[in-house]
Scaffold this motif. Structure first.
Motif, PDB file in Angstrom:
ATOM      1  N   PHE A   1       0.844  -1.192   0.000  1.00  0.00           N
ATOM      2  CA  PHE A   1       0.000   0.000   0.000  1.00  0.00           C
ATOM      3  C   PHE A   1       0.882   1.245   0.000  1.00  0.00           C
ATOM      4  CE2 PHE A   1      -2.328  -3.382   2.131  1.00  0.00           C
ATOM      5  CZ  PHE A   1      -3.534  -3.378   1.441  1.00  0.00           C
ATOM      6  N   VAL A   2       0.570   2.160  -0.884  1.00  0.00           N
ATOM      7  CA  VAL A   2       1.326   3.403  -1.006  1.00  0.00           C
ATOM      8  C   VAL A   2       0.381   4.579  -0.774  1.00  0.00           C
ATOM      9  CG1 VAL A   2       2.633   4.898  -2.558  1.00  0.00           C
ATOM     10  CG2 VAL A   2       3.025   2.428  -2.589  1.00  0.00           C
ATOM     11  N   LEU A   3       0.808   5.508   0.057  1.00  0.00           N
ATOM     12  CA  LEU A   3       0.079   6.770   0.219  1.00  0.00           C
ATOM     13  C   LEU A   3       0.919   7.869  -0.411  1.00  0.00           C
ATOM     14  CD1 LEU A   3      -2.415   8.190   1.523  1.00  0.00           C
ATOM     15  CD2 LEU A   3      -0.873   8.830   3.367  1.00  0.00           C
ATOM     16  N   ALA A   4       0.441   8.400  -1.537  1.00  0.00           N
ATOM     17  CA  ALA A   4       1.117   9.517  -2.187  1.00  0.00           C
ATOM     18  C   ALA A   4       0.724  10.794  -1.445  1.00  0.00           C
ATOM     19  CB  ALA A   4       0.721   9.591  -3.659  1.00  0.00           C
ATOM     20  N   ASP A   5       1.654  11.328  -0.679  1.00  0.00           N
ATOM     21  CA  ASP A   5       1.366  12.404   0.267  1.00  0.00           C
ATOM     22  C   ASP A   5       1.757  13.774  -0.309  1.00  0.00           C
ATOM     23  OD1 ASP A   5       0.677  13.699   2.598  1.00  0.00           O
ATOM     24  OD2 ASP A   5       2.585  13.288   3.595  1.00  0.00           O
ATOM     25  N   ASN A   6       0.748  14.555  -0.672  1.00  0.00           N
ATOM     26  CA  ASN A   6       0.989  15.901  -1.207  1.00  0.00           C
ATOM     27  C   ASN A   6       1.956  15.894  -2.392  1.00  0.00           C
ATOM     28  OD1 ASN A   6      -0.676  17.429   0.625  1.00  0.00           O
ATOM     29  ND2 ASN A   6       0.867  17.041   2.215  1.00  0.00           N
ATOM     30  N   CYS A   7       1.806  14.927  -3.266  1.00  0.00           N
ATOM     31  CA  CYS A   7       2.732  14.778  -4.390  1.00  0.00           C
ATOM     32  C   CYS A   7       2.373  15.733  -5.539  1.00  0.00           C
ATOM     33  CB  CYS A   7       2.721  13.349  -4.905  1.00  0.00           C
ATOM     34  SG  CYS A   7       3.464  12.156  -3.771  1.00  0.00           S
ATOM     35  N   THR A   8       3.406  16.243  -6.163  1.00  0.00           N
ATOM     36  CA  THR A   8       3.230  17.079  -7.359  1.00  0.00           C
ATOM     37  C   THR A   8       3.843  16.410  -8.589  1.00  0.00           C
ATOM     38  OG1 THR A   8       5.251  18.310  -6.815  1.00  0.00           O
ATOM     39  CG2 THR A   8       3.172  19.201  -6.002  1.00  0.00           C
TER      40      THR A   8
END
Length: 304
Positions: A78-85
């Motif tokens: 599981f991956v949480l893309a945190d505030n990614c641009t």
């Protein structure tokens, strides 16, 4: 200026004395042997990865997870893309991970991200998992990593940490220094503590914790699940938590319960108007019987 130098020297001496005990761990791995592992169990694991703008490296981590000798049917990523641009979320999905995205510019940090990722898993996977791995996006795992961690986890340990190495040891003195530090931490601190039956130090990546760690605290502290999850994630991620609330709402009880669940020590500081630095850091007290100064550790010398 002389006063400042004296203060710095005293602080340096205090911290040196407080950490001198770690030298005693050095001969332990040479003198004691680890107990043999029991039979390994088929545990179901969730791999938690919080990533911010890591499109260049996260694919390598997921590929190393897919190349594990442990059964892939028992391993969910599981991956949480945190505030990614950037394209971190897309790269992770293409690599085969289950991806969630988060955009929160107020609650920033790995602890908040891990807390939200666990909330997603609680909703989407109510049956839960036996254990949860936590990795940084730029990690790469040895092919037998999960299998080796599972052997120790199957022995009944609720939190298991691992050896870390540097991917670019020979690039410069900084990367080489980190690699040597990781080796010392693994071999002559955590391994020594493990052989002596005491708690190991858990840092921000490369560790595994059981479902019981999350459940045990909620049996005693009711109605504060969000705070419990956030504190646990902050501790495991190597962060800091300041509990600021009204008197009598269970802050100390929550802290003591967490310390028991995590196998840590805990202390409390009462912030009264006449609080001094020595009340937090500790001090040296002269012992008339021995004629020596003895270090009295302050409450900051603890896990929680």
């Amino acid at each position: 200026m002389e006063t400042l130098k004296t203060i710095n020297f005293v602080i340096a001496v205090i911290f040196f004395v407080c950490y001198t005990y770690q030298f005693l761990y050095i001969p332990v791995p040479w003198l004691r042997k680890a107990r043999p592992h029991g039979p390994a169990k088929d545990n179901r694991y969730a791999v938690l990865i919080c990533a911010r703008n890591e499109q260049r490296v996260i694919g390598d981590l997921i590929a190393s997870l897919r190349g594990q000798t442990y059964s892939q049917g028992l391993l969910s990523i599981f991956v949480l893309a945190d505030n990614c641009t950037d394209d971190t979320a897309m790269v992770a999905r293409v690599a085969g991970a289950n991806v969630y995205e988060r955009f929160n510019q107020v609650q920033v940090g790995k602890g908040y991200a891990l807390q939200e990722l666990l909330e997603h898993l609680e909703q989407d996977y109510p049956q839960g998992f036996d254990g949860y791995f936590v990795f940084d996006a730029d990690n790469i795992l040895a092919p037998n990593y999960v299998e080796a961690m599972n052997r120790t986890f199957s022995d009944g340990h609720d939190i298991v940490t691992s050896f870390r190495n540097s991917k670019n040891y020979g690039d410069n003195w900084i990367s080489a220094g980190y690699a040597l530090w990781f080796l010392r931490e693994s071999r002559y601190l955590n391994h020594a503590r493990f052989l002596l039956g005491t708690s190991c130090a858990v840092s921000g990546t490369g560790f595994l914790f059981s479902r019981r760690v999350l459940e045990e605290t909620e049996k005693i502290i009711v109605g504060k699940r969000d705070k419990i999850r956030l504190i646990i994630m902050a501790v495991l991620a190597g962060g800091h938590v300041l509990l600021d609330d009204l008197p009598g709402v269970g802050k100390t009880t929550l802290l003591k319960t967490l310390s028991i669940a995590l196998g840590c020590t805990s202390k409390r500081v009462q912030f009264v108007p006449d609080l001094l630095p020595s009340d937090i850091c500790g001090m040296k007290i002269y012992n008339q019987k021995t004629g020596d100064f003895q270090v009295v550790e302050g409450p900051v010398m603890t896990n929680l």
